[in-house]
Motif scaffolding. Structure first.
Motif, PDB file in Angstrom:
ATOM      1  N   LEU A  60       0.972  -1.080  -0.095  1.00  0.00           N
ATOM      2  CA  LEU A  60       0.097  -0.055   0.022  1.00  0.00           C
ATOM      3  C   LEU A  60       0.823   1.263   0.050  1.00  0.00           C
ATOM      4  O   LEU A  60       0.397   2.192  -0.668  1.00  0.00           O
ATOM      5  N   THR A  61       1.894   1.135   0.689  1.00  0.00           N
ATOM      6  CA  THR A  61       2.804   2.429   0.380  1.00  0.00           C
ATOM      7  C   THR A  61       3.339   2.759  -0.748  1.00  0.00           C
ATOM      8  O   THR A  61       3.726   3.978  -0.822  1.00  0.00           O
ATOM      9  N   ASP A  62       3.737   1.926  -1.456  1.00  0.00           N
ATOM     10  CA  ASP A  62       4.177   2.244  -2.821  1.00  0.00           C
ATOM     11  C   ASP A  62       3.026   2.730  -3.761  1.00  0.00           C
ATOM     12  O   ASP A  62       3.233   2.974  -5.034  1.00  0.00           O
ATOM     13  N   ALA A  63       1.692   2.204  -3.383  1.00  0.00           N
ATOM     14  CA  ALA A  63       0.599   2.159  -4.385  1.00  0.00           C
ATOM     15  C   ALA A  63       0.625   3.900  -4.999  1.00  0.00           C
ATOM     16  O   ALA A  63       0.126   4.023  -6.132  1.00  0.00           O
ATOM     17  N   PRO A  64       0.787   4.911  -4.357  1.00  0.00           N
ATOM     18  CA  PRO A  64       0.661   6.024  -4.966  1.00  0.00           C
ATOM     19  C   PRO A  64       1.440   6.258  -6.003  1.00  0.00           C
ATOM     20  O   PRO A  64       1.149   6.990  -6.782  1.00  0.00           O
ATOM     21  N   ASP A  65       2.852   5.899  -5.967  1.00  0.00           N
ATOM     22  CA  ASP A  65       3.924   5.862  -7.234  1.00  0.00           C
ATOM     23  C   ASP A  65       3.206   5.157  -8.220  1.00  0.00           C
ATOM     24  O   ASP A  65       3.887   5.312  -9.421  1.00  0.00           O
ATOM     25  N   ALA A  66       2.403   4.310  -8.369  1.00  0.00           N
ATOM     26  CA  ALA A  66       1.910   3.384  -9.369  1.00  0.00           C
ATOM     27  C   ALA A  66       1.208   4.168 -10.200  1.00  0.00           C
ATOM     28  O   ALA A  66       0.756   3.723 -11.312  1.00  0.00           O
ATOM     29  N   VAL A  67       0.512   5.190  -9.828  1.00  0.00           N
ATOM     30  CA  VAL A  67      -0.415   6.219 -10.416  1.00  0.00           C
ATOM     31  C   VAL A  67      -0.224   6.294 -11.922  1.00  0.00           C
ATOM     32  O   VAL A  67      -1.303   6.150 -12.993  1.00  0.00           O
ATOM     33  N   THR A  68       0.822   6.578 -12.433  1.00  0.00           N
ATOM     34  CA  THR A  68       1.059   6.948 -13.750  1.00  0.00           C
ATOM     35  C   THR A  68       1.479   5.782 -14.704  1.00  0.00           C
ATOM     36  O   THR A  68       2.018   5.714 -15.806  1.00  0.00           O
ATOM     37  N   HIS A  69       1.670   4.431 -14.017  1.00  0.00           N
ATOM     38  CA  HIS A  69       1.990   3.309 -14.588  1.00  0.00           C
ATOM     39  C   HIS A  69       1.000   2.388 -15.270  1.00  0.00           C
ATOM     40  O   HIS A  69       0.066   2.117 -14.524  1.00  0.00           O
ATOM     41  N   PRO A  70       1.226   1.583 -16.088  1.00  0.00           N
ATOM     42  CA  PRO A  70       2.590   1.334 -17.089  1.00  0.00           C
ATOM     43  C   PRO A  70       2.712   2.711 -17.688  1.00  0.00           C
ATOM     44  O   PRO A  70       1.783   2.885 -18.341  1.00  0.00           O
ATOM     45  N   ASP A  71       3.936   3.502 -17.755  1.00  0.00           N
ATOM     46  CA  ASP A  71       3.934   4.394 -18.854  1.00  0.00           C
ATOM     47  C   ASP A  71       4.839   4.196 -19.935  1.00  0.00           C
ATOM     48  O   ASP A  71       5.134   2.748 -20.058  1.00  0.00           O
ATOM     49  N   LYS A  72       5.217   5.094 -20.867  1.00  0.00           N
ATOM     50  CA  LYS A  72       5.906   4.980 -22.010  1.00  0.00           C
ATOM     51  C   LYS A  72       7.236   4.329 -21.848  1.00  0.00           C
ATOM     52  O   LYS A  72       7.555   3.284 -22.573  1.00  0.00           O
ATOM     53  N   SER A  73       7.946   4.719 -20.614  1.00  0.00           N
ATOM     54  CA  SER A  73       9.082   4.189 -20.440  1.00  0.00           C
ATOM     55  C   SER A  73       9.272   2.814 -20.072  1.00  0.00           C
ATOM     56  O   SER A  73      10.052   1.921 -20.541  1.00  0.00           O
ATOM     57  N   ASP A  74       8.100   2.293 -19.450  1.00  0.00           N
ATOM     58  CA  ASP A  74       7.867   0.912 -19.025  1.00  0.00           C
ATOM     59  C   ASP A  74       7.713   0.130 -20.086  1.00  0.00           C
ATOM     60  O   ASP A  74       8.130  -0.965 -20.451  1.00  0.00           O
ATOM     61  N   ILE A  75       6.943   0.516 -21.200  1.00  0.00           N
ATOM     62  CA  ILE A  75       6.490  -0.269 -22.394  1.00  0.00           C
ATOM     63  C   ILE A  75       7.771  -0.418 -23.291  1.00  0.00           C
ATOM     64  O   ILE A  75       8.053  -1.192 -23.652  1.00  0.00           O
ATOM     65  N   ASP A  76       8.621   0.672 -23.236  1.00  0.00           N
ATOM     66  CA  ASP A  76       9.857   0.641 -24.304  1.00  0.00           C
ATOM     67  C   ASP A  76      10.853  -0.259 -23.778  1.00  0.00           C
ATOM     68  O   ASP A  76      11.301  -0.997 -24.429  1.00  0.00           O
ATOM     69  N   LYS A  77      10.968  -0.347 -22.327  1.00  0.00           N
ATOM     70  CA  LYS A  77      11.954  -1.183 -21.786  1.00  0.00           C
ATOM     71  C   LYS A  77      11.360  -2.712 -21.726  1.00  0.00           C
ATOM     72  O   LYS A  77      12.274  -3.449 -22.132  1.00  0.00           O
ATOM     73  N   LEU A  78      10.257  -2.883 -21.901  1.00  0.00           N
ATOM     74  CA  LEU A  78       9.694  -4.222 -21.969  1.00  0.00           C
ATOM     75  C   LEU A  78       9.833  -4.537 -23.467  1.00  0.00           C
ATOM     76  O   LEU A  78      10.315  -5.737 -23.600  1.00  0.00           O
ATOM     77  N   LYS A  79       9.675  -3.869 -24.473  1.00  0.00           N
ATOM     78  CA  LYS A  79       9.828  -4.388 -25.993  1.00  0.00           C
ATOM     79  C   LYS A  79      11.484  -4.570 -25.956  1.00  0.00           C
ATOM     80  O   LYS A  79      11.605  -5.456 -26.614  1.00  0.00           O
ATOM     81  N   ARG A  80      12.360  -3.689 -25.341  1.00  0.00           N
ATOM     82  CA  ARG A  80      13.691  -4.137 -25.581  1.00  0.00           C
ATOM     83  C   ARG A  80      14.061  -5.382 -24.765  1.00  0.00           C
ATOM     84  O   ARG A  80      14.724  -6.233 -25.361  1.00  0.00           O
ATOM     85  N   LEU A  81      13.505  -5.587 -23.782  1.00  0.00           N
ATOM     86  CA  LEU A  81      13.859  -6.875 -23.121  1.00  0.00           C
ATOM     87  C   LEU A  81      13.174  -8.103 -24.058  1.00  0.00           C
ATOM     88  O   LEU A  81      13.929  -9.057 -24.050  1.00  0.00           O
ATOM     89  N   VAL A  82      12.174  -7.797 -24.702  1.00  0.00           N
ATOM     90  CA  VAL A  82      11.688  -8.874 -25.376  1.00  0.00           C
ATOM     91  C   VAL A  82      12.478  -9.004 -26.843  1.00  0.00           C
ATOM     92  O   VAL A  82      12.974 -10.270 -26.908  1.00  0.00           O
ATOM     93  N   SER A  83      13.184  -8.054 -27.128  1.00  0.00           N
ATOM     94  CA  SER A  83      13.964  -8.017 -28.192  1.00  0.00           C
ATOM     95  C   SER A  83      15.295  -8.621 -27.695  1.00  0.00           C
ATOM     96  O   SER A  83      15.881  -9.672 -28.558  1.00  0.00           O
ATOM     97  N   ALA A  84      15.734  -8.491 -26.665  1.00  0.00           N
ATOM     98  CA  ALA A  84      17.084  -8.861 -26.195  1.00  0.00           C
ATOM     99  C   ALA A  84      17.022 -10.269 -25.868  1.00  0.00           C
ATOM    100  O   ALA A  84      18.035 -11.077 -25.877  1.00  0.00           O
ATOM    101  N   SER A  85      15.617 -10.882 -25.482  1.00  0.00           N
ATOM    102  CA  SER A  85      15.740 -12.190 -25.155  1.00  0.00           C
ATOM    103  C   SER A  85      15.592 -13.048 -26.365  1.00  0.00           C
ATOM    104  O   SER A  85      15.629 -14.258 -26.323  1.00  0.00           O
ATOM    105  N   GLY A  86      15.665 -12.513 -27.400  1.00  0.00           N
ATOM    106  CA  GLY A  86      15.427 -13.469 -28.772  1.00  0.00           C
ATOM    107  C   GLY A  86      14.256 -14.128 -29.021  1.00  0.00           C
ATOM    108  O   GLY A  86      14.418 -15.260 -29.801  1.00  0.00           O
ATOM    109  N   LEU A  87      13.253 -13.228 -28.418  1.00  0.00           N
ATOM    110  CA  LEU A  87      11.972 -14.151 -28.675  1.00  0.00           C
ATOM    111  C   LEU A  87      11.269 -13.556 -30.074  1.00  0.00           C
ATOM    112  O   LEU A  87      10.333 -14.161 -30.254  1.00  0.00           O
ATOM    113  N   GLU A  88      12.033 -12.623 -30.742  1.00  0.00           N
ATOM    114  CA  GLU A  88      11.286 -12.242 -31.853  1.00  0.00           C
ATOM    115  C   GLU A  88      11.385 -13.221 -33.036  1.00  0.00           C
ATOM    116  O   GLU A  88      12.158 -13.966 -33.177  1.00  0.00           O
TER     117      GLU A  88
END
Ligand SMILES: Cc1cc2nc3c(=O)[nH]c(=O)nc-3n(C[C@H](O)[C@H](O)[C@H](O)COP(=O)(O)O)c2cc1C
Length: 160
Positions: free
Chosen positions: A132-160
């Motif tokens: 619960l103490t972390d929850a206020p920081d969650a308000v803007t997420h997932p944001d563009k940076s989260d999404i970009d990071k995930l896309k990079r991880l999928v690419s780096a994992s060789g799953l494409e």
């Protein structure tokens, strides 16, 4: 390679991640809400996205994870807790343990805005949960940076 993205999402946070994973994958691919998901059998890679409930993957995702068997598995999750918190890491470990024979090819944790009505109820509990103490920081997420990071991880994992 044939890939399947399966996700559970009540308020849309985990869906955003699922869409990003799906977009990044190439080759033959399918995306389904967990309630409509086909059995994992005919796929080489399965990506399962869950939202965190009581420190664990939500019940529908948990049920699906138990059916994964020996597949390559990419796990992604959203939660109100901070992404580096023990709480979030434990939930991810819980997911891994539900699919003990799977080959884990990647994992991604991400904060996800908590429904305000849920937050209010949780705040009123005599013993509010640790996340619960972390929850206020969650308000803007997932944001563009989260999404970009995930896309990079999928690419780096060789799953494409
Ligand atoms: C009933 C309920 C229980 C929750 N329990 C937790 C929890 O134990 N830990 C946590 O970090 N977040 C918890 N959350 C927050 C959600 O996991 C988070 O907001 C998630 O991003 C929601 O994903 P969705 O938009 O895909 O449904 C809970 C939310 C609900 C509605």
């Amino acid at each position: 390679m044939k890939s399947l993205v399966v996700y559970s999402s009540q308020t849309g946070n985990t869906k955003k991640l699922a869409d990003a994973v799906f977009e990044t994958l190439t080759g033959e691919k399918e995306i389904h809400l967990i309630k409509d998901a086909p059995a994992p059998d005919e796929f080489d890679l399965v990506a399962v996205g869950f939202w965190t409930m009581a420190g664990k993957p939500d019940p529908k995702s948990s049920e699906y994870l138990e059916k994964i068997g020996e597949k390559s598995l990419f796990l992604f999750a959203t939660h109100g807790a901070a992404k580096e918190s023990d709480h979030a890491k434990n939930a991810m470990n819980h997911a891994k343990n539900l699919a003990p024979k799977a080959k884990i090819v990647g994992m991604y944790n991400c904060q996800g805005e908590v429904n305000p009505a849920v937050l209010e109820k949780v705040r009123a509990k005599p013993e509010p949960p640790v996340w619960l103490t972390d929850a206020p920081d969650a308000v803007t997420h997932p944001d563009k940076s989260d999404i970009d990071k995930l896309k990079r991880l999928v690419s780096a994992s060789g799953l494409e």
